[in-house]
Design a protein around this motif. Sequence first.
Motif, short mmCIF file in Angstrom:
data_model
loop_
_atom_site.label_atom_id
_atom_site.label_comp_id
_atom_site.label_asym_id
_atom_site.label_seq_id
_atom_site.Cartn_x
_atom_site.Cartn_y
_atom_site.Cartn_z
N HIS A 112 36.88 50.39 31.48
CA HIS A 112 37.50 49.08 31.45
C HIS A 112 36.61 47.82 32.10
CE1 HIS A 112 37.49 50.38 35.75
NE2 HIS A 112 37.84 49.23 35.85
N ARG A 113 36.69 46.79 31.94
CA ARG A 113 35.92 45.62 32.37
C ARG A 113 36.91 44.75 33.52
NH1 ARG A 113 34.02 42.64 26.97
NH2 ARG A 113 32.05 43.15 27.76
N ASP A 114 36.49 43.93 34.17
CA ASP A 114 37.37 43.51 35.27
C ASP A 114 37.46 42.08 35.24
OD1 ASP A 114 38.13 45.91 36.95
OD2 ASP A 114 35.94 46.01 37.50
N VAL A 115 37.05 41.54 33.88
CA VAL A 115 37.46 40.09 33.57
C VAL A 115 38.31 40.36 32.26
CG1 VAL A 115 35.69 38.84 34.63
CG2 VAL A 115 35.15 39.87 32.53
N ARG A 116 39.20 39.84 31.90
CA ARG A 116 40.19 39.91 31.13
C ARG A 116 39.92 39.19 29.85
NH1 ARG A 116 45.15 42.39 32.36
NH2 ARG A 116 44.88 43.52 34.13
N SER A 117 39.01 37.99 29.93
CA SER A 117 38.78 37.07 28.63
C SER A 117 37.07 37.25 28.76
CB SER A 117 38.91 35.75 28.92
OG SER A 117 38.53 35.13 30.24
N GLN A 124 31.66 35.34 34.76
CA GLN A 124 32.85 34.76 35.36
C GLN A 124 33.16 35.48 36.76
OE1 GLN A 124 35.99 35.38 32.30
NE2 GLN A 124 35.54 33.38 31.22
N MET A 125 32.75 36.52 36.93
CA MET A 125 33.16 37.14 38.13
C MET A 125 31.82 38.45 38.50
SD MET A 125 36.49 39.75 39.07
CE MET A 125 37.57 38.52 38.96
N ALA A 126 31.61 38.35 39.77
CA ALA A 126 30.57 39.42 40.19
C ALA A 126 31.29 40.41 41.01
CB ALA A 126 29.41 38.57 40.85
N PRO A 152 30.98 41.84 23.58
CA PRO A 152 32.41 41.30 23.77
C PRO A 152 33.34 42.39 23.61
CG PRO A 152 31.36 40.57 21.71
CD PRO A 152 30.28 41.03 22.38
N ASP A 153 32.93 43.55 22.75
CA ASP A 153 33.95 44.43 22.47
C ASP A 153 34.06 45.85 23.21
OD1 ASP A 153 35.26 42.71 20.44
OD2 ASP A 153 33.34 43.18 18.91
N LYS A 154 35.00 46.43 23.60
CA LYS A 154 35.01 47.55 24.08
C LYS A 154 34.26 48.68 23.43
CE LYS A 154 38.25 50.90 26.42
NZ LYS A 154 39.65 51.01 26.60
N PHE A 177 27.24 44.04 40.43
CA PHE A 177 27.29 44.29 39.19
C PHE A 177 28.23 42.87 38.42
CE2 PHE A 177 30.97 47.02 40.37
CZ PHE A 177 32.10 46.80 39.53
N ASP A 178 27.85 42.83 37.15
CA ASP A 178 28.41 41.75 36.27
C ASP A 178 29.94 42.40 35.93
OD1 ASP A 178 29.24 40.03 34.15
OD2 ASP A 178 27.15 39.82 33.85
N SER A 179 31.12 41.51 36.09
CA SER A 179 32.25 41.96 35.97
C SER A 179 32.61 42.28 34.56
CB SER A 179 33.32 41.11 36.43
OG SER A 179 33.26 41.29 37.79
N ARG A 180 31.71 41.68 33.44
CA ARG A 180 31.81 42.04 32.05
C ARG A 180 31.35 43.34 31.71
NH1 ARG A 180 28.44 36.63 30.24
NH2 ARG A 180 26.95 37.39 32.01
N ILE A 181 30.72 43.99 32.63
CA ILE A 181 30.25 45.50 32.09
C ILE A 181 31.21 46.47 32.00
CG2 ILE A 181 29.70 46.38 34.45
CD1 ILE A 181 27.18 47.41 33.36
N TRP A 182 30.93 47.24 30.87
CA TRP A 182 32.08 48.29 30.75
C TRP A 182 31.75 49.52 31.77
CZ3 TRP A 182 36.54 47.39 28.10
CH2 TRP A 182 36.52 46.36 27.21
#
Length: 259
Positions: A112-117, A124-126, A152-154, A177-182
């Motif tokens: 998962h990643r911890d930002v939904r968009s 957006q989140m760290a 952008p994609d899983k 870590f960057d919340s966009r990371i899987w």
Amino acid sequence: MNPVLQALQANGYVCLPSLITGSLLDQLREDLGHAIDRCRQVQLENGITQRTEQTAHHILMQDSSFVELLNRFAEWGIVDILRHMLGGAAILNSFGGLNNLSSTDAYVRNVHRDVRSWSAESMQMAQALVLLDDFTVDNGATLFLPGSHAAPDKPDPQVFEEQARKALGSAGSIYLFDSRIWHAAGVNRTDLPRRCLTLTFTRSYFKPQFDYCRALGEDFCRSQTPSMQQLLGWYARTPSTLHEWYQPEEQRFYRKSQE
């Protein structure tokens, strides 16, 4: 470029080794255990039991070592790193924890990643992953897919399995870590605990998951250092009366420094 920021930009995560030692580390472990028990009671009472075992959310309390930990973030330079990561002043969005036992099948095992968009332009989140036990090859260390904060994609499950890297490190280390990371929690193949704290941070104009200022109380928040007040969101509150709105600049709920 600063090597920490360089690693964050390239990989999406970085390890700050062995920051927490001694009695603080012991107390954090103890307090996490109490928090997990307290959260489990509420989970059971409210029927929120599916894949939530050994997880704890919004556990920052006045009489806990978690307050001291958050206070140390300025001293360790983490507050400055968060500012660079997010492009401005950061506030606490959530404060949780996990004990990834061999028997645990919590939702954090999912990739998962911890930002939904998705946002390619900015972070957006760290996040801060605080290691309360050694993270080893065998005990379920968190898995990061390097560079996936820019995708952008899983990822395909096979790609994640082949290319993800384990967040290894000694107890007391902190991964940013960057919340966009899987990412995903690994499988603990030992009989020992694998405990951590999970903190998220956003810019002040994002709504936090929990109102920490109200939960901790006005007297407590006023007694904290400016850097701690900043992290708690004290300078980014929402007034609810005209008297709270019409205030001198230095007493306003929402300050210019949060823009």
